[in-house]
Design an enzyme around this catalytic site. Structure first.
Site, PDB file in Angstrom:
ATOM      1  N   SER A   1     -27.393 -32.920   9.343  1.00 31.12           N
ATOM      2  CA  SER A   1     -26.432 -32.626   8.076  1.00 31.12           C
ATOM      3  C   SER A   1     -26.667 -31.069   7.986  1.00 31.12           C
ATOM      4  CB  SER A   1     -26.946 -33.232   6.756  1.00 31.12           C
ATOM      5  OG  SER A   1     -28.346 -33.435   6.887  1.00 31.12           O
TER       6      SER A   1
ATOM      7  N   VAL B   1       0.964  -1.104   0.289  1.00 27.09           N
ATOM      8  CA  VAL B   1       0.000  -0.013  -0.233  1.00 27.09           C
ATOM      9  C   VAL B   1       0.904   1.220   0.027  1.00 27.09           C
ATOM     10  CG1 VAL B   1      -1.761   1.547   1.395  1.00 27.09           C
ATOM     11  CG2 VAL B   1      -1.906  -1.152   1.154  1.00 27.09           C
TER      12      VAL B   1
END
EC number: 2.7.7.4
Length: 636
Positions: free
Chosen positions: A543, A34
């Site tokens: 599940s 940056v």
């Protein structure tokens, strides 16, 4: 210098395009940490090479004043930072592409983000680049993000690296600082396999050594940046020198008399009459016609889009690869790959993802990583998963064999992306290293008595009734009642219950997300084998994740998987708490408990939905049997 606008202002557009059509094209990226000045450098490059128009210049000057640039100075980063968010924050968060041309060459430059959070965007820009310009702030030296971007650039196959030591004007153009930075970077580059790079001291703000060599650094005798970019060799014949490969993008069938296979040639050359092989089927035929946008041609080569008409009627569709008959690519379903993880949520080993490689899209799962690479030290570290921006090596299993080549040999057939099945978001980019060679010795055994024969013997069609819901929802109770009714009718069935399975087959698994995924994968494989035997299989598992339920659905023939959602609100299930599990989870005695400390993702479109607040277990079982039997086509 006095700015002069683009040549398009002064000459006929058609003549300009004709004059520049034959130029070579270099794709390059700028990357680094940056505030290293990537956008400013590109803006200066465009400005000094006269690659912007007069109206763009006026807009640039106005924008520069609006964001605070005073006097005659221009904020060159604004030429590239097109997103409003980038201008407000002063950083690049997306990949910005710009095209420009000089008398020597055409260029496409990608300004990639420097912030670690947007490393995924940098990989996107690097994937098609021929060269990488890696910027370093002369005041800061080599940083972690510099190392990460260098590693990624090398990883995706970029071999031309430019080390641009920027902001030299802020250190009084000091040679000693420049030399120290280059020495530091050279040691790192050697450790990751970058054997050669070009280091250039410059200033994007002042333009020193960007387009023209600067008198501010008389100690530097090398080229300016643009001069070097114009001289980077582009081996246009490299791809054409390899074996012929055409990934089929679509089958072109405009009428009954024409059937061609369209795509862009990934490697090699082909001519009419050449013998070719369809992979993975292995069928051999020859090329009868080569059709391009401007008509038929005798030959074609890498990077050209063509349609091949074959001499024989062969089974070939999207995702297949037409290859040189004597040198076809391999096809495997187990691979070893280097993976760059791009998603905020970490990899769940064993979870089903979509893998897209060229024109092929298949179901895939990633195993726990063999290791993760530390970009600073190159150490190979143990890790149970991959987190955002991690680079690791892992085994990838696909639900069918895919045609591939190692990424080092072919970017088209060696590079892939992973896509989340629920959100369709790209979560990772991968580069295939090799096939998992153990798979070569494992083959499907041909069996004379197949699933259809088993089903006919039992007088029924196989089905998988997948009951899902929270703990305490009543799914095991209802599934048990359904099987009792089926048994009374003389149907052949078997019930796989979640608790019972964990006493045997899955006793080695815990309740982490990864273990839950593996639990469902194993149950799905067992259920599929049972339906192959002609059985009606019932499963009662929480599940909790949609992706795993969908994974099991894709294992089954279309129409055989029925998702039954036992829809019981959490407060109702918790009030029942017949096993005392919710109370233990609330007190912290049970970790990763679904509904309390682990999520449950309810089905969005289940085949059957049971509301246990309005329907008794007996009534629900009766309705399920009636609905299931109504689906079946045979007479009872």
């Amino acid at each position: 210098m006095t700015y002069q606008p683009s040549p398009l202002i002064a000459e006929d557009v058609a003549a300009y395009l004709d004059r520049h059509a034959s130029k070579s094209l270099l794709r390059f990226i700028t990357c680094g940490s940056v505030d290293d000045g990537k956008s400013t450098l590109i803006g200066r490059l465009l400005y000094d090479s006269r690659a912007i128009f007069a109206d763009q210049l006026a807009s640039l000057e106005a924008d520069s004043k609006r964001v605070g640039t005073q006097g005659q100075n221009i904020d060159f980063a604004l030429l590239v930072d097109g997103l409003a968010a980038e201008r407000e924050q002063g950083i690049t968060i997306d990949v910005a592409y710009r095209f420009f041309s000089t008398e020597a060459r055409k260029f496409i430059v990608a300004d990639t983000p420097g912030h670690e959070q947007y490393t995924r965007n940098m990989v996107t820009g690097a994937s098609t680049a021929d060269a990488a310009v890696i910027l370093i702030d002369a005041r800061k030296g080599v940083l972690t993000q510099t190392r990460r971007h260098s590693f990624l650039a090398h990883l995706v196959g970029i071999r031309h690296i430019v080390l641009a030591v920027n902001k030299m004007d802020l250190i009084d153009h000091d040679q000693a600082t420049f030399d120290a930075i280059v020495a530091d970077y050279r040691a790192f580059a050697a450790s990751i396999g970058i054997g050669d790079f070009t280091a250039i001291p410059l200033s994007g703000l002042t333009g020193a050594n960007v387009v023209d060599r600067s008198a501010d650094m008389p100690w530097y005798a090398g080229p300016a940046l643009l001069e070097h970019l114009e001289a980077i060799p582009i081996d246009a014949d490299q791809a054409a020198a390899g074996p012929f490969r055409l990934p089929v993008q679509w089958v072109n069938r405009p009428d009954l008399d024409f059937r061609g296979f369209a795509g862009t040639i990934a490697g090699g050359r082909v001519k009419i009459g050449d013998s070719v092989r369809i992979v993975p089927s292995g069928r051999i035929t020859s090329v009868a016609r080569i059709v391009a946008f401007d008509g038929d041609r005798e030959t074609a080569e890498a990077e050209q889009a063509v349609t091949l008409v074959l001499a024989d009627e062969v089974d070939c569709s999207r995702g297949d690869v037409i290859a040189a008959a004597g040198d076809p690519p391999p096809a495997f379903d187990r691979l070893v790959a280097t993976i760059v993880w791009m998603a905020d949520a970490p990899l769940v080993p064993g979870r089903g993802y979509w893998l897209k490689l060229g024109t092929q899209t298949v179901g895939a799962s990633v195993q726990p990583p063999r290791h993760v690479v530390d970009v600073n030290t190159q150490a190979e570290l143990a890790a149970p998963t991959l987190a955002l921006n991690d680079i690791g090596v892992a085994e990838v299993y696909t639900d069918r064999a895919i045609v591939f080549e190692p990424y080092a040999d072919s970017h088209t057939l060696g590079g892939f992306i992973l896509i989340d099945r629920e959100t369709n978001a790209t979560v990772a980019a991968g580069m295939i290293d090799q096939a998992l060679r153990q798979a070569e010795n494992v083959h499907w055994q041909s069996i004379d008595i197949g699933r259809e024969a088993h089903a006919r013997q039992k007088g029924q069609e196989p089905r998988l009734l997948w009951f899902t819901g929270l703990s305490g929802s009543g799914k095991s109770t209802i599934a048990n009642l359904v099987e009792k009714k089926l048994h009374a009718m003389g149907r052949h069935s078997f019930l796989l219950d979640g608790d019972n399975i964990r006493h045997g087959l899955n006793r080695d698994l815990g309740f982490s997300d990864a273990d839950r995924v593996e639990n469902i994968r194993r149950v799905g494989e067992v259920a599929k084998l049972m339906t192959d035997a002609g059985l009606i299989v019932l499963t009662a598992f929480i599940s909790p994740f949609r992706a795993e339920r969908d994974m099991v659905r894709t294992m089954m023939p279309k129409g055989e998987f029925l998702e039954i959602f036992v829809d019981t609100p959490l407060e109702v299930a918790e009030a029942r708490d017949v096993k005392g599990l919710y109370a233990k989870a609330r007190s912290g005695q049970i970790a990763n408990f679904t509904g309390i400390s682990s999520p449950y993702e309810p089905p969005e479109r289940p085949e059957i939905r049971i509301d246990t607040r309005r329907e008794s277990a007996e009534a629900a079982a009766e309705r399920i049997v009636e609905q299931v039997l109504g689906i079946w086509s045979y007479d009872l």
